[in-house]
Design a protein around this motif. Structure first.
Motif, short mmCIF file in Angstrom:
data_model
loop_
_atom_site.label_atom_id
_atom_site.label_comp_id
_atom_site.label_asym_id
_atom_site.label_seq_id
_atom_site.Cartn_x
_atom_site.Cartn_y
_atom_site.Cartn_z
N MET A 152 3.19 2.67 -0.47
CA MET A 152 1.93 3.21 0.02
C MET A 152 1.43 2.35 1.18
O MET A 152 1.28 1.13 1.03
CB MET A 152 0.89 3.24 -1.10
CG MET A 152 1.17 4.33 -2.12
SD MET A 152 0.30 4.07 -3.67
CE MET A 152 1.27 2.76 -4.38
N ASN A 162 -2.19 -1.87 0.88
CA ASN A 162 -0.76 -1.53 0.88
C ASN A 162 -0.09 -2.09 -0.37
O ASN A 162 -0.33 -3.25 -0.77
CB ASN A 162 -0.07 -2.10 2.12
CG ASN A 162 -0.52 -1.42 3.39
OD1 ASN A 162 -1.20 -0.40 3.36
ND2 ASN A 162 -0.15 -1.99 4.53
N MET A 191 -3.62 7.29 4.51
CA MET A 191 -2.73 6.73 3.49
C MET A 191 -1.45 7.58 3.42
O MET A 191 -1.51 8.80 3.21
CB MET A 191 -3.40 6.69 2.12
CG MET A 191 -2.51 6.04 1.05
SD MET A 191 -3.33 5.88 -0.54
CE MET A 191 -3.44 7.60 -1.03
N LEU A 193 2.24 8.03 1.49
CA LEU A 193 3.03 7.70 0.31
C LEU A 193 4.47 8.18 0.53
O LEU A 193 4.69 9.38 0.69
CB LEU A 193 2.46 8.37 -0.96
CG LEU A 193 1.18 7.77 -1.55
CD1 LEU A 193 -0.02 8.27 -0.78
CD2 LEU A 193 1.07 8.15 -3.03
#
Length: 224
Positions: A152, A162, A191, A193
Motif C-alpha cells: 500500500m 505506507n 492510496m 493497493l
C-alpha cells in the motif's frame, strides 16, 4: 450407341459386298489380264465406299465419345463443386464450434477472475482530537476473495502510512490512523493497493482519500 454404329457398319458393308459381287462377280477373271494401274483403280473404286462409310461411322463414334467425355467431366466438376461446398460447410461448422469454445473459455476465465477478485471497502472509524492535533482512523475491509502480498502506497500527505501485508483474507481488514495538526483543509492523498489474487495474478485498487472539514470536526472520506 457405339454398338449400333458398329452393327450398322457391318450390315452396310455386307450389303455393299453382296452388291459389288452381284455387279462384278462374273468379271473377276478379267483382273488377271488387267494392268496393275487398272487393278489399283478397280480396288480403289470397289473399296472406297466402304472406307468412306467406316470413316463417317468413326467420326460419329468419336463425336459420341467426346459428348460422353464432356458429360463425365461436367459430372466430375459438379461433384467437385458439391464437395467444395460440403467442405465449406464443415469449415464453417468447425469455425463456429471453435468460436463457441473460445467464447466459453473466455467467459469461464472472466468468471474465474470475478470469483477471485477482492472487494475492498473503505470506511472511516472516527478519531481523536486534542486542540489542533487530530488522529483520524479508517479501515480497508476485504469483502471478496482473499489476496496476498499487499503493498500500500500513499502519494501526497499520508506517505507515512505506507506498508506491506502478507495476506488479507475474506472478511479481514487493515486499520490506519492519520495524524496531522491544524484544520486539515486541503489534505488529500491517493492510496494505491497492489496485490496478488488466488491465481497469483497482479491486481490493483485505488482510493482517493481526503480530509473532510465540512463538519465541526475533521474526518476521513473517500472521493470517487
Amino acid at each position: 450407341m457405339g454398338r449400333v454404329l458398329a452393327i450398322t457398319g457391318i450390315v452396310l458393308s455386307v450389303a455393299y459386298a453382296v452388291f459389288a459381287w452381284w455387279l462384278v462377280g462374273d468379271r473377276i477373271q478379267t483382273l488377271q489380264t488387267m494392268g496393275l494401274n487398272e487393278v489399283g483403280d478397280f480396288l480403289a473404286g470397289a473399296f472406297g465406299p466402304v472406307a468412306i462409310l467406316w470413316l463417317v461411322l468413326g467420326f460419329f463414334q468419336q463425336g459420341i465419345e467426346l459428348r460422353q467425355g464432356t458429360k463425365a467431366l461436367l459430372l466430375q466438376a459438379k461433384e467437385l463443386q458439391s464437395s467444395v461446398e460440403q467442405q465449406k460447410e464443415l469449415v464453417a461448422v468447425s469455425r463456429d464450434q471453435v468460436n463457441a469454445e473460445l467464447e466459453a473459455a473466455q467467459e469461464a476465465k472472466a468468471q474465474r477472475v470475478r470469483a477471485i477478485r477482492p472487494f475492498l471497502v473503505f470506511s472511516s472509524t472516527g478519531g481523536s482530537h486534542s486542540g489542533n492535533d487530530h488522529g483520524l482512523s479508517f479501515t480497508i475491509k476485504n469483502l471478496g476473495a482473499p489476496i496476498s502480498h499487499l503493498v500500500m502506497k500513499f502519494e501526497g500527505d499520508m506517505t507515512a502510512l505506507n506498508r506491506s501485508i502478507d495476506a488479507l483474507d475474506k472478511g479481514g481488514h487493515i486499520e490506519f490512523q492519520y495524524k496531522f495538526n491544524g484544520t486539515g483543509e486541503g489534505l488529500a492523498d491517493l492510496m494505491t493497493l497492489n496485490y496478488l489474487d488466488s491465481d497469483h495474478n497482479q491486481g490493483e485498487a485505488q482510493f482517493k482519500i481526503v480530509v473532510d472539514t465540512s463538519s465541526s470536526l475533521p474526518r476521513i472520506k473517500v472521493v470517487a
